[in-house]
Design a protein around this motif. Structure first.
Motif, PDB file in Angstrom:
ATOM      1  N   LYS A 153      29.780   4.718  -8.908  1.00 62.22           N
ATOM      2  CA  LYS A 153      29.026   4.904  -7.466  1.00 62.22           C
ATOM      3  C   LYS A 153      28.549   3.502  -7.129  1.00 62.22           C
ATOM      4  N   SER A 154      27.870   2.613  -8.003  1.00 57.29           N
ATOM      5  CA  SER A 154      27.241   1.456  -7.622  1.00 57.29           C
ATOM      6  C   SER A 154      27.744   0.140  -8.189  1.00 57.29           C
ATOM      7  N   GLY A 155      28.606   0.327  -9.150  1.00 53.96           N
ATOM      8  CA  GLY A 155      29.109  -0.971  -9.797  1.00 53.96           C
ATOM      9  C   GLY A 155      30.190  -1.548  -8.965  1.00 53.96           C
ATOM     10  N   GLN A 156      30.425  -2.774  -9.509  1.00 55.74           N
ATOM     11  CA  GLN A 156      31.442  -3.880  -8.655  1.00 55.74           C
ATOM     12  C   GLN A 156      32.517  -4.408  -9.613  1.00 55.74           C
ATOM     13  N   HIS A 157      32.226  -4.229 -10.963  1.00 56.09           N
ATOM     14  CA  HIS A 157      33.039  -5.037 -11.979  1.00 56.09           C
ATOM     15  C   HIS A 157      34.429  -3.958 -12.172  1.00 56.09           C
ATOM     16  N   ALA A 158      35.484  -4.617 -11.638  1.00 53.55           N
ATOM     17  CA  ALA A 158      36.649  -3.526 -12.030  1.00 53.55           C
ATOM     18  C   ALA A 158      36.910  -3.066 -13.572  1.00 53.55           C
ATOM     19  N   GLU A 159      36.730  -3.954 -14.453  1.00 49.75           N
ATOM     20  CA  GLU A 159      36.768  -3.296 -15.923  1.00 49.75           C
ATOM     21  C   GLU A 159      35.746  -2.343 -16.351  1.00 49.75           C
ATOM     22  N   THR A 160      34.316  -2.695 -15.857  1.00 48.85           N
ATOM     23  CA  THR A 160      33.446  -1.549 -16.170  1.00 48.85           C
ATOM     24  C   THR A 160      33.718  -0.474 -15.653  1.00 48.85           C
ATOM     25  N   LYS A 161      34.156  -0.251 -14.349  1.00 45.40           N
ATOM     26  CA  LYS A 161      34.631   1.072 -13.658  1.00 45.40           C
ATOM     27  C   LYS A 161      35.689   1.738 -14.621  1.00 45.40           C
ATOM     28  N   ALA A 162      36.706   0.794 -14.910  1.00 47.92           N
ATOM     29  CA  ALA A 162      37.811   1.396 -15.765  1.00 47.92           C
ATOM     30  C   ALA A 162      37.159   2.111 -17.058  1.00 47.92           C
ATOM     31  N   LEU A 163      36.302   1.464 -17.615  1.00 47.12           N
ATOM     32  CA  LEU A 163      35.857   1.806 -18.727  1.00 47.12           C
ATOM     33  C   LEU A 163      34.710   3.020 -18.436  1.00 47.12           C
ATOM     34  N   ALA A 164      34.255   3.200 -17.425  1.00 47.75           N
ATOM     35  CA  ALA A 164      33.425   4.143 -17.014  1.00 47.75           C
ATOM     36  C   ALA A 164      34.257   5.575 -16.912  1.00 47.75           C
ATOM     37  N   ASN A 165      35.563   5.208 -16.068  1.00 47.35           N
ATOM     38  CA  ASN A 165      36.584   6.517 -16.187  1.00 47.35           C
ATOM     39  C   ASN A 165      36.840   7.013 -17.318  1.00 47.35           C
ATOM     40  N   LYS A 166      36.975   5.954 -18.197  1.00 46.76           N
ATOM     41  CA  LYS A 166      37.498   6.421 -19.632  1.00 46.76           C
ATOM     42  C   LYS A 166      36.504   7.172 -20.174  1.00 46.76           C
ATOM     43  N   ILE A 167      35.118   6.541 -20.151  1.00 44.09           N
ATOM     44  CA  ILE A 167      34.201   7.374 -20.825  1.00 44.09           C
ATOM     45  C   ILE A 167      33.984   8.590 -20.355  1.00 44.09           C
ATOM     46  N   VAL A 168      33.995   8.813 -19.184  1.00 48.51           N
ATOM     47  CA  VAL A 168      33.919  10.174 -18.345  1.00 48.51           C
ATOM     48  C   VAL A 168      34.985  11.116 -19.002  1.00 48.51           C
ATOM     49  N   THR A 169      36.397  10.832 -18.927  1.00 47.53           N
ATOM     50  CA  THR A 169      37.399  11.702 -19.527  1.00 47.53           C
ATOM     51  C   THR A 169      37.395  11.950 -21.111  1.00 47.53           C
ATOM     52  N   GLU A 170      36.966  10.894 -21.863  1.00 42.82           N
ATOM     53  CA  GLU A 170      37.158  11.072 -23.295  1.00 42.82           C
ATOM     54  C   GLU A 170      35.855  11.932 -23.504  1.00 42.82           C
ATOM     55  N   GLN A 171      34.608  11.592 -23.030  1.00 44.94           N
ATOM     56  CA  GLN A 171      33.543  12.237 -23.382  1.00 44.94           C
ATOM     57  C   GLN A 171      33.297  13.736 -22.951  1.00 44.94           C
ATOM     58  N   GLU A 172      34.052  14.024 -21.767  1.00 45.33           N
ATOM     59  CA  GLU A 172      34.076  15.478 -21.340  1.00 45.33           C
ATOM     60  C   GLU A 172      34.997  16.126 -22.144  1.00 45.33           C
ATOM     61  N   ASP A 173      36.018  15.552 -22.780  1.00 45.33           N
ATOM     62  CA  ASP A 173      36.881  16.160 -23.772  1.00 45.33           C
ATOM     63  C   ASP A 173      36.102  16.515 -24.929  1.00 45.33           C
ATOM     64  N   GLN A 174      35.296  15.546 -25.414  1.00 50.79           N
ATOM     65  CA  GLN A 174      34.556  15.724 -26.664  1.00 50.79           C
ATOM     66  C   GLN A 174      33.721  16.819 -26.498  1.00 50.79           C
ATOM     67  N   ILE A 175      32.884  16.713 -25.310  1.00 40.92           N
ATOM     68  CA  ILE A 175      31.993  17.830 -25.207  1.00 40.92           C
ATOM     69  C   ILE A 175      32.648  19.395 -25.192  1.00 40.92           C
TER      70      ILE A 175
END
Length: 183
Positions: A153-175
């Motif tokens: 929502k508040s970040g600006q760095h494209a790679e940080t946002k890409a990692l955040a999307n990856k974390i959401v996907t991977e961790q929701e799967d792990q949960i």
């Protein structure tokens, strides 16, 4: 003697002047464009969060009894170690000190397990460990998802946002995997 001192000082001055060129050792900005404070704070908070996840997942590989618990713990460790390397690179590129493993120890950082939680895991073994670990790691991962969604929502760095999307996907799967193991 005095002329030798002056000559030596001149050589040192020239050498130092060469070190000051604009090309020398200037940190390069990480790829992915500009970043803002939200991006920086995300990495500063997520690195200790991931390190704690790795700490408890490592305990699960050694103290857990159920093979599926050990497998999911190993998967979690692998993914989070890669993420830490990436975020560490960004922080270094931005000239921000990388947090140590216990930088937030004792602090009330959202999503972190307490010292009491860690001690209870360290003293458990077998099925008792699994019973403690699974709900703790699920909650810990859920907090990681929340942190990742916040930087989206508040970040600006494209790679940080890409990692955040990856974390959401991977961790929701792990949960989901972890919750399926909770009996």
């Amino acid at each position: 003697m005095r002329s030798r001192l002056i000559a030596t000082m001149a050589v040192v001055a020239l050498a130092l002047a060469g070190c000051g060129s604009s090309d020398a050792a200037a940190p390069k900005a990480p790829a992915g464009g500009e970043h803002n404070e939200a991006d920086t704070q995300f990495s500063l908070m997520m690195i200790p969060h991931h390190k704690q996840t790795i700490q408890i997942a490592d305990l699960a590989t050694k103290r857990g009894s159920a093979e599926p618990v050990k497998v999911v713990a190993a998967e979690i460790m692998s993914a989070e170690e890669r993420d830490i390397q990436q975020m560490t690179g960004w922080l270094k590129g931005w000239g921000v000190p990388v947090p140590s493993a216990d930088e937030h120890k004792g602090m009330d950082m959202p999503g972190m397990l307490t010292d009491k939680d860690i001690k209870s895991l360290e003293s458990a073994q077998g099925a008792a460990f699994d019973k403690l670990f699974l709900p703790m790691v699920a909650k810990h991962l859920e907090n990681g998802v929340t942190m990742a969604k916040d930087v989206l929502k508040s970040g600006q760095h494209a790679e940080t946002k890409a990692l955040a999307n990856k974390i959401v996907t991977e961790q929701e799967d792990q949960i989901k995997k972890v919750q399926a193991l909770i009996t």
